[in-house]
Scaffold this motif. Sequence first.
Motif, PDB file in Angstrom:
ATOM      1  N   ILE A 118       0.866  -1.188   0.000  1.00 18.52           N
ATOM      2  CA  ILE A 118       0.000   0.000   0.000  1.00 18.52           C
ATOM      3  C   ILE A 118       0.898   1.232   0.000  1.00 18.52           C
ATOM      4  CG2 ILE A 118      -1.797   1.270   1.246  1.00 18.52           C
ATOM      5  CD1 ILE A 118      -2.500  -1.411   2.671  1.00 18.52           C
ATOM      6  N   GLY A 137       0.235   4.994   2.648  1.00 18.62           N
ATOM      7  CA  GLY A 137      -0.593   4.227   3.571  1.00 18.62           C
ATOM      8  C   GLY A 137      -0.830   4.852   4.933  1.00 18.62           C
ATOM      9  N   LEU A 138      -0.200   5.985   5.223  1.00 25.20           N
ATOM     10  CA  LEU A 138      -0.386   6.566   6.556  1.00 25.20           C
ATOM     11  C   LEU A 138      -1.395   7.711   6.559  1.00 25.20           C
ATOM     12  CD1 LEU A 138       3.223   6.515   8.021  1.00 25.20           C
ATOM     13  CD2 LEU A 138       1.393   4.847   8.300  1.00 25.20           C
ATOM     14  N   GLY A 156      -5.320   4.439   4.601  1.00 22.38           N
ATOM     15  CA  GLY A 156      -4.366   3.352   4.410  1.00 22.38           C
ATOM     16  C   GLY A 156      -4.230   2.398   5.583  1.00 22.38           C
ATOM     17  N   VAL A 157      -4.234   2.935   6.800  1.00 26.17           N
ATOM     18  CA  VAL A 157      -4.038   2.066   7.970  1.00 26.17           C
ATOM     19  C   VAL A 157      -5.244   1.132   8.131  1.00 26.17           C
ATOM     20  CG1 VAL A 157      -3.759   2.027  10.475  1.00 26.17           C
ATOM     21  CG2 VAL A 157      -2.512   3.709   9.113  1.00 26.17           C
ATOM     22  N   ALA A 217      -4.939  -1.553   5.584  1.00 27.23           N
ATOM     23  CA  ALA A 217      -3.926  -2.554   5.964  1.00 27.23           C
ATOM     24  C   ALA A 217      -4.491  -3.498   7.020  1.00 27.23           C
ATOM     25  CB  ALA A 217      -2.674  -1.859   6.486  1.00 27.23           C
ATOM     26  N   LEU A 236       2.668  -1.724   4.559  1.00 26.19           N
ATOM     27  CA  LEU A 236       2.260  -0.312   4.507  1.00 26.19           C
ATOM     28  C   LEU A 236       3.481   0.517   4.147  1.00 26.19           C
ATOM     29  CD1 LEU A 236       0.265   0.813   7.680  1.00 26.19           C
ATOM     30  CD2 LEU A 236      -0.359   1.231   5.309  1.00 26.19           C
ATOM     31  N   SER A 237       3.317   1.508   3.276  1.00 26.64           N
ATOM     32  CA  SER A 237       4.455   2.389   3.003  1.00 26.64           C
ATOM     33  C   SER A 237       3.985   3.831   2.893  1.00 26.64           C
ATOM     34  CB  SER A 237       5.181   1.963   1.727  1.00 26.64           C
ATOM     35  OG  SER A 237       4.413   2.266   0.596  1.00 26.64           O
ATOM     36  N   ASP A 238       4.905   4.734   3.175  1.00 30.01           N
ATOM     37  CA  ASP A 238       4.594   6.168   3.099  1.00 30.01           C
ATOM     38  C   ASP A 238       5.917   6.913   3.188  1.00 30.01           C
ATOM     39  OD1 ASP A 238       3.440   8.922   3.804  1.00 30.01           O
ATOM     40  OD2 ASP A 238       1.610   7.732   3.762  1.00 30.01           O
ATOM     41  N   CYS A 283       5.974  -2.062   7.817  1.00 36.17           N
ATOM     42  CA  CYS A 283       5.730  -0.649   7.527  1.00 36.17           C
ATOM     43  C   CYS A 283       7.053  -0.032   7.089  1.00 36.17           C
ATOM     44  CB  CYS A 283       5.205   0.023   8.803  1.00 36.17           C
ATOM     45  SG  CYS A 283       4.553   1.652   8.529  1.00 36.17           S
TER      46      CYS A 283
END
Length: 367
Positions: A60, A63-64, A68-69, A72, A86-88, A102
Amino acid sequence: MPAVRMLQHVVGQLLLGPACGCRTSALPARSLGASPWQIPANANFHSASFSETDRPRVLITGGLGQLGVGLANFLRKRFGKDNVILSDIRKPPDHIFQSGPCIYSDILDYKNLREIVVNNGITWLFHYSALLSAVGEANVSLAKAVNITDVAVEHGLRLFVPSTIGAFGPTSPRDPTPDLCVQRPRTIYGVSKVHAELMGEYYHYRYGLDFRCLRYPGIISADSQPGGGTTDYAVQIFHDAVKNGKFECNLKPSTRLPMMYIDDCLRATLEVMEAPAESLSMRTYNINAMSFTPEELAQEVHKHIPEFQITYNVDSARQAIADGWPVSLDDSNARKDWKWKHDFDLPELVTTMLNFHGSDTRIAQAN
Ligand SMILES: NC(=O)c1ccc[n+]([C@@H]2O[C@H](COP(=O)([O-])OP(=O)(O)OC[C@H]3O[C@@H](n4cnc5c(N)ncnc54)[C@H](O)[C@@H]3O)[C@@H](O)[C@H]2O)c1
Ligand SMILES: C[C@@H](O)[C@H](N)C(=O)O
């Protein structure tokens, strides 16, 4: 990468198959029927269970943010914690960092994105990074560049891109807005989403990219803050109603917009990703739940908190955006093709949001 070189590259990759030899995801069967927060740990999903090798490996991006969270958490219940990354570009708070994989990923850094996809055997990409409508207008050059999707073609990924009511504009039919109609948005956010819709569909029809896209209404969530959109008032009102008993709205009382509770949004997202390809008559679908005005939302809040008061201090930039957006979306194709059905209307939404914000005491006092 220049367009011609990129296409040559893409065709080359498609002829070779996925560059990394990573798994292309098996098509799972049907969908979930329940809302994420209602799903017990031992939930009996309506689809075939996944063996470890069949499970998609999910990335994703962005994701933050508000959605996104939750996405996830939802996908981790379905596919396993370690299969969803999760990525951001932002640093996650501790509890999110502890809850599953993450990582840092800037979607403007193509090589970094490709490395993540290859090293983690990613098969499904949820491309959530964006600058929402109001913030995007304040930062046009950055907003333009954020939506890129080429890595999905290069690595044979199933790609989900969330589009928005903002992909329509004042010349689109507004009530209801069909899937296919004039799209001349007047925000950089909307323009970049139409670009993403068209690129995804082009690569699908030309090169077989498994592209899936939903046009979300304004999404209302209890445990996450919106990231600078025009529909943000419909989230903030609950915080302020519970905390202060009053709210100052930045849109006019009569501004009617399509909205959806986050549980419905996340479920729709997974349902369209799991739908058999042959059931999809198109690749970009509207989804709809409810439409309301600030005045109607305030009236519903008032039923729970009688002392609640709303005032209006209109932000002209946000109002201009809202005035060009749909009043409701025609989502009959989604309902027909993959049996989309929303659970939350306005009364359930308000009750759920106020309960989440711990207004029980106030409600009890009011009664
Ligand atoms: N929230 C809504 O009401 C709504 C409605 C329709 C569509 N959508 C779409 O859903 C997606 C998620 O929405 P959201 O509300 O969570 O958005 P958000 O603005 O809250 O979060 C977006 C995230 O993208 C990240 N980001 C920005 N630039 C980035 C970059 N270069 N690389 C990686 N990440 C970057 C930000 O740090 C942020 O955490 C977006 O694509 C949005 O357009 C949201
Ligand atoms: C509607 C949506 O895309 C976002 N919440 C915004 O208002 O910009």
